[in-house]
Each structure stands twice: as C-alpha cells, then as structure tokens.
Scaffold this active site. Sequence first.
Site, PDB file in Angstrom:
ATOM      1  N   LYS A  31       2.577  33.844  54.636  1.00 37.48           N
ATOM      2  CA  LYS A  31       3.275  35.025  54.113  1.00 37.48           C
ATOM      3  C   LYS A  31       4.701  34.716  53.674  1.00 37.48           C
ATOM      4  O   LYS A  31       5.162  35.240  52.661  1.00 37.48           O
ATOM      5  CB  LYS A  31       3.274  36.159  55.134  1.00 37.48           C
ATOM      6  CG  LYS A  31       4.202  35.978  56.320  1.00 37.48           C
ATOM      7  CD  LYS A  31       4.211  37.210  57.199  1.00 37.48           C
ATOM      8  CE  LYS A  31       5.120  37.021  58.401  1.00 37.48           C
ATOM      9  NZ  LYS A  31       6.531  36.939  58.039  1.00 37.48           N
ATOM     10  N   THR A  32       5.406  33.863  54.412  1.00 34.22           N
ATOM     11  CA  THR A  32       6.785  33.533  54.026  1.00 34.22           C
ATOM     12  C   THR A  32       6.796  32.797  52.693  1.00 34.22           C
ATOM     13  O   THR A  32       7.663  33.043  51.840  1.00 34.22           O
ATOM     14  CB  THR A  32       7.447  32.671  55.122  1.00 34.22           C
ATOM     15  OG1 THR A  32       7.365  33.364  56.368  1.00 34.22           O
ATOM     16  CG2 THR A  32       8.903  32.404  54.785  1.00 34.22           C
ATOM     17  N   ASP A 217      10.182  42.183  55.231  1.00 36.22           N
ATOM     18  CA  ASP A 217       9.301  41.324  56.023  1.00 36.22           C
ATOM     19  C   ASP A 217       9.059  41.967  57.392  1.00 36.22           C
ATOM     20  O   ASP A 217       9.858  42.778  57.859  1.00 36.22           O
ATOM     21  CB  ASP A 217       9.956  39.953  56.179  1.00 36.22           C
ATOM     22  CG  ASP A 217       8.979  38.885  56.663  1.00 36.22           C
ATOM     23  OD1 ASP A 217       7.757  39.148  56.674  1.00 36.22           O
ATOM     24  OD2 ASP A 217       9.439  37.792  57.019  1.00 36.22           O
ATOM     25  N   GLU A 218       7.950  41.588  58.028  1.00 41.48           N
ATOM     26  CA  GLU A 218       7.604  42.080  59.374  1.00 41.48           C
ATOM     27  C   GLU A 218       7.682  43.608  59.436  1.00 41.48           C
ATOM     28  O   GLU A 218       8.270  44.190  60.362  1.00 41.48           O
ATOM     29  CB  GLU A 218       8.530  41.460  60.433  1.00 41.48           C
ATOM     30  CG  GLU A 218       8.543  39.935  60.451  1.00 41.48           C
ATOM     31  CD  GLU A 218       7.275  39.298  60.985  1.00 41.48           C
ATOM     32  OE1 GLU A 218       6.295  40.039  61.261  1.00 41.48           O
ATOM     33  OE2 GLU A 218       7.237  38.075  61.114  1.00 41.48           O
ATOM     34  N   GLN A 248      -0.326  42.339  64.602  1.00 45.57           N
ATOM     35  CA  GLN A 248       0.736  41.626  65.307  1.00 45.57           C
ATOM     36  C   GLN A 248       1.907  42.544  65.653  1.00 45.57           C
ATOM     37  O   GLN A 248       3.026  42.087  65.840  1.00 45.57           O
ATOM     38  CB  GLN A 248       1.227  40.437  64.474  1.00 45.57           C
ATOM     39  CG  GLN A 248       0.158  39.372  64.256  1.00 45.57           C
ATOM     40  CD  GLN A 248       0.712  38.122  63.610  1.00 45.57           C
ATOM     41  OE1 GLN A 248       1.475  37.361  64.211  1.00 45.57           O
ATOM     42  NE2 GLN A 248       0.330  37.881  62.366  1.00 45.57           N
ATOM     43  N   ARG A 598      -1.570  31.294  67.908  1.00 45.82           N
ATOM     44  CA  ARG A 598      -0.498  30.289  67.918  1.00 45.82           C
ATOM     45  C   ARG A 598      -1.084  28.881  67.897  1.00 45.82           C
ATOM     46  O   ARG A 598      -0.390  27.922  67.597  1.00 45.82           O
ATOM     47  CB  ARG A 598       0.380  30.421  69.175  1.00 45.82           C
ATOM     48  CG  ARG A 598       1.134  31.722  69.375  1.00 45.82           C
ATOM     49  CD  ARG A 598       1.884  32.168  68.164  1.00 45.82           C
ATOM     50  NE  ARG A 598       1.098  33.104  67.379  1.00 45.82           N
ATOM     51  CZ  ARG A 598       1.348  33.419  66.122  1.00 45.82           C
ATOM     52  NH1 ARG A 598       2.334  32.846  65.475  1.00 45.82           N
ATOM     53  NH2 ARG A 598       0.590  34.293  65.472  1.00 45.82           N
TER      54      ARG A 598
END
Length: 721
Positions: A31-32, A217-218, A248, A598
Amino acid sequence: MDLSLMNKEQKKAIRTTEGPLLIMAGAGSGKTRVLTHRVAYLLGEKEVPARNILAITFTNKAAREMKDRVAALVSEGAENMWISTFHSMCVRILRSNINHLGYENSFSILDPTDQKSVVKDILKRRNLDIKQHNPRGIIGFISDKKNQLIRPEESIRDAAAYPDTLYSEIYHDYQQILYRNSALDFDDLIMLTIELFDKEPKVLEYYQNRFQYIHVDEYQDTNHAQYRLIRQLAAKYRNICVVGDSDQSIYKFRGADITNILNFEDDYPEAVVIKLEQNYRSSKNILDAANAVIKNNTERKPKALRTDRDGGPKLQNLVADSERGEAEEVVRNILDLSGKYSYSDMAILYRTNAQSRAIEDTLVKSNIPYKMVGGIKFYDRKEIKDLMSYLKVILNPNDDISFERIVNTPKRGLGPKTVDKLKAHGQNTGISIFEAIKESDFIGIPKTAVVKLMGLVDLLEKLQQKARFITITELVDEVLKTTGYMEMLEAEKTIESRSRIENLEEFKTVTSEFDRDNEISDDLLFTFLSDMALVSDQDGVEDDSGVTLMTMHASKGLEFKIVFIVGLEEGIFPSRRVAYDDKELEEERRLMYVALTRAEDQLFLSRANSRMIYGKTETNMQSRFLAEIPETLMDGGSSFEQNGFFTSNSRKKQAPKRSRVVTNNSGVSFSIGDKVEHKKFGDGIISAIKGEGDSQELDIIFTKVGVKRLLANFAPIEKKE
C-alpha cells in the site's frame, strides 16, 4: 512513469485520480508503494501542482519516508507538497489563522508535563485531593471529549453523574487557562482547526482550493475529530483517496472508529473501491490461516489475501504445560532455527507486556540477545524497580540508593530539599539516610516533614519484623498495601496505571515460584534478592541482532521471517473481559489477524495448558482463534512428553529428582564443582544446580564476569578436564 512491476489492482489505484477512492489494502499488499506512486503520478503524468496535493500519515517517520520516496520518483515538486501528520498539518494552518479564534499566532503547545501542572493547579484552587482526583485521569477525560469534538459547555450540560460533572467543570477551567495563555494541547490542534473552518468559511475555502487532491493513510485508525477535518477539506473537490484495512483496525482504545472506513461509500456514494489482495510478504499457509480467522468477523469489507509464493511450512502448534515450559519450547525452536536465520529475523508477540517476563528470563539464561519494542524490559519497569527497592531497604535499611528511590514514592510530601538535608547529614556523620531520619529533629527539617519521615521508618521496621515470618509473596502484598503504592496506581485510573498493576500482579508469579521451592526462614529475603540479581542480569541483551519481543499492537506495520505468537488461550487472548462483547471480540480477532500477517516464512502458535499470571495459576482452554485455523494448515500438537510438554490427549511425565547432576541437550553431564568453558564468559566453575527437569539451572562462577545463572539445557558451555 514505469508501472510494469505493479499488479492490475495497484495500477488501477494509481491511475484513478478523480473523485473519491477507497483503497482497501490487505496486509503486505504494497500500500505504501501504491500511495507514493499515486502521488508521483499526479505530479508527473497529470501535471498537478505540488501545492495542490496533501498526504496525511499517522507518524512523522512515515511522512518523511513518503516524501523521500516521492522525491525519488519525480524530478521536482516533492518539496512543495504537504506530506505530514494530522497534528503537523493543523499547526501550519493555525499558525496563520488562529487569530480568528482570539489566540495569539505565536501560540505555544503544551507537553504532557505542562498539562499535568495546569490540572494540578486547578485541583489545588478547588481544594481537591490529588490522590482522589488523579491529574492523568482528568487529562484522559479531557482528551476524550476533545476527540469527540465536545466543548466544555457541552460536557457540563451533558454530564450525568459524578465524577463526570466535576471533571467537566475542571475541563472548563483548564480550557480557560489555556486560552488566557494562548496555549494549545495536542487535541486542541485538530479541534480548533475544525472550529476555525466552521467559523471562517473563507479560510476553509482557501485550504479546500489548495488541497484539491487529498490522501489519508491508515484511514481505519482515524478518530471522530480527524474524520470531521478530512470531510471539511474534501467537501469541494471530493478528490479524496483513503488507504486502509478494516481488518487491521486495532486502536479502538485510542479513539479509532472503524465505521469511518466501513461507511466511506455512504459518505461518498460515487466512490470507487479497489481491493489490494495480492500479498508480497507471507507464504500461502500463513495467509490461508489469517483469512480463515478474519472471515469470522462481521464488521469488515470482505476480501481474501493471496500470494504467488508456495504453501511454505505448516504453522507449528506448540503446547506446553506452563508459561515457563512455553518459554523454553519457544527458545528450543529459536536455537534450532538460528543456523538458518539470524536472531533479528525472529519476533515473539504477546497480548500484554506482563507475558514477557517468563520469556525474558529464559532468553537471558540461554544467552540469546533480545530487544523490546513498545515496552520496557520487565525488570526495568518503574513499578518493578520501585517494589524491588522496598524489598532491598527492608533487607538492608542502609541501602541509600534504594531508599532514595522509595522515600517519596508514593508521594509523601517530602521534597528534594528534605532528602538533600538527610543525605548531607548522613555524609557528615557517616550514617545512612535511614539512620539520619532518626536524628531529623536536629538538622533543620520542618516538624511536618519529620512526622512523615518517622512514619516511614516505623512502617519499614514493621515490615522488617514481618519479613522473617511470611513468604515473599505475602511480603510483596504487604508492601504494596501498607506503603499505599497499589492505592496510588488504582486512583490514577489510566491505561498506564492499569498496565503497571498488571505487571505487579505478574511479579507475584516470580515470587510464587520461589516460595514453592523455599521454606520460610530468616534469610529468605536475602536468598530471593540474590536470585533476582542473577535472573535479571541484562548484560549483552541490547544487541541490535537480537530476537524482538513486543505486544501484538506494537507489531503493526512490521514484518519478520519467523514469528512466535504466545499465550493463545481463552482468558489471555482473547482476554476474559471481551468474551461476551461482540464488538470487542471482533477487535481482538483483528489483532490476531495483524499478528498472523507479520510472518513471512514460518509461524509458531503457542499456548500453555496451565499458566501462572498475576500471581495465580489458571487452566484455560485453547484460544478460539486457534480453533478457527483449519487443521490442514497446522503441524504439531502431538505429544511433547520427552520435553516435558503434553496435549489434551497425553499426560506429562514426572521428571526424576536431580539436585547434584544435570545432563544437557548434548548429552553431557555436569556436577557441582565441574570446571567449564563458556563461549562468551570464558572459564568458570559450577557452584550450584537448581530446579528440576527442563527448568534446571546452573550457577556458574566465571573468572572474568562473576556469577551467572544459565539454563542447563541451553548453556553454551563445555566441560573442562
């Protein structure tokens, strides 16, 4: 711009520049990379002026990284963009316009210490006891109101009962003081920017025209105030791109509102929704497990992560008899993997910081370097150090270092000047602070302080007498109660104080294990403190190449080759308090999803059939989250009898009693008096063998570094002839 390495969905997200866009980006889906390329695409291909682009992140580090990555993709313009956090953006806006709200443009921003001072002054003016009305708790109350955009007047009007009625009035006083001083706290930065836009439409229009393309973002982590601010800025051009993942959203306790992302299409009916489901991080088995768990949630945008990687190793199911056994089994696997992976490739995740204690002990004794993220090492935590200082003073009242730590903890109204006078008198006469207190009448200390000091001496002397006849666990309870330490933490009513209470309760697991193996005697406290000095030796564990220990919350955004998730039992994770609350339970499941994703190569899922935590032994069923993972993805769970572990279908074998001889995993036997050589510590001699079975420990006196305590099974030592 070269997008040849992007997948179909990533390309679409980059090229969809007009109108509202929701990028639902799964874990590890790049995504980044998409967000930075989208900004660069606007600058380069669409020729949008840099000043018309806004990108909001949640940390300054993320903002710097995004700006650097965009700059690497375009020849010029990146330096003129606003890429910042919510708070940094609001500071810039308010610096130019806050005069419309009656503040000076040179306003100051309070830090938490300043906030605490303001609240303390208000309490003092109102003749309120600071012990009953903890400043941190009041600051938390005010922060919550501001994040909900509730002004003091509204808070007073809507307060239903005490203490909300009182704290609302304190909120009113607090805000008046800040206004008079042209000072803002962090929550004001967003709340007052919204107020500015509501009051001054021309100012809002200016920033709407400036920020024609907005990126957030987020987005799943935004609170109500942040949501309102973005709605205001995007209202004119509606070119708003939000990136996030409803699966998330794990920060509800900080005010994050998952409905912001779930209701995006209601806010913007013309929105385009693009799902990034291609995962570039984890193996197929890990992703299949994560998908199987999260599909049980109802509050989510359905999606399923996929990968081009092969299945990879199955998830390893570790079942131990206790939390100590769990730590030892984790360490065994770390050592097995250390030939192929470095320690920095591995992480151990847990639900609460209190769970780290058994793991830390085992890593230290096994000479495995580790580092903590988002937490302080168990024995370095303030509350543990405070408690240990009390125990040291009870054992040795002349320990000035420990005494100085506890003389005004909890607060007894004894200022630094009083302590300085005691120290000076002690140094001049050659006595300790403890003894100097008994002469405090003659050294210029006010009578009120003398009374308090003598009260402390009396309390400590009574604890000294009791210490000879009770267990260490009972002594700890007595210290926490009679000193007022536990009362102090309970009165604070903050997340931090609750965490400190949990850690103190977890310390009782250590004392209970010690009490089980030692009878009450005059030297019991000395033996305990000596043992603790060996166990908590942290030499060499700060190496950057160490295994990472952290809570699941702290792991968000990180990735590791190998991940161990420990404590997968009902009552631990999910915690008992959420078991009957569907919304809270779904947040816990999202946390499990974050933890699972993770891992890149291999994932270990661990639980204990019985666990001593907060000083009590509990027998818990396996976590429901474990049961949600298909058995076809799991490997393990069969009997570990040879290592002292068992499943529900097997029983633990009783380890033979061994007090003088121990055999390690290499088949080498050691006895007291044996000379040994350690890879790091050099030559030494075994002075004691403690414990039973797989928990046996060796006390070794090394020529260079003195006494160390190591787990017999893992100690990297060789016997010398």
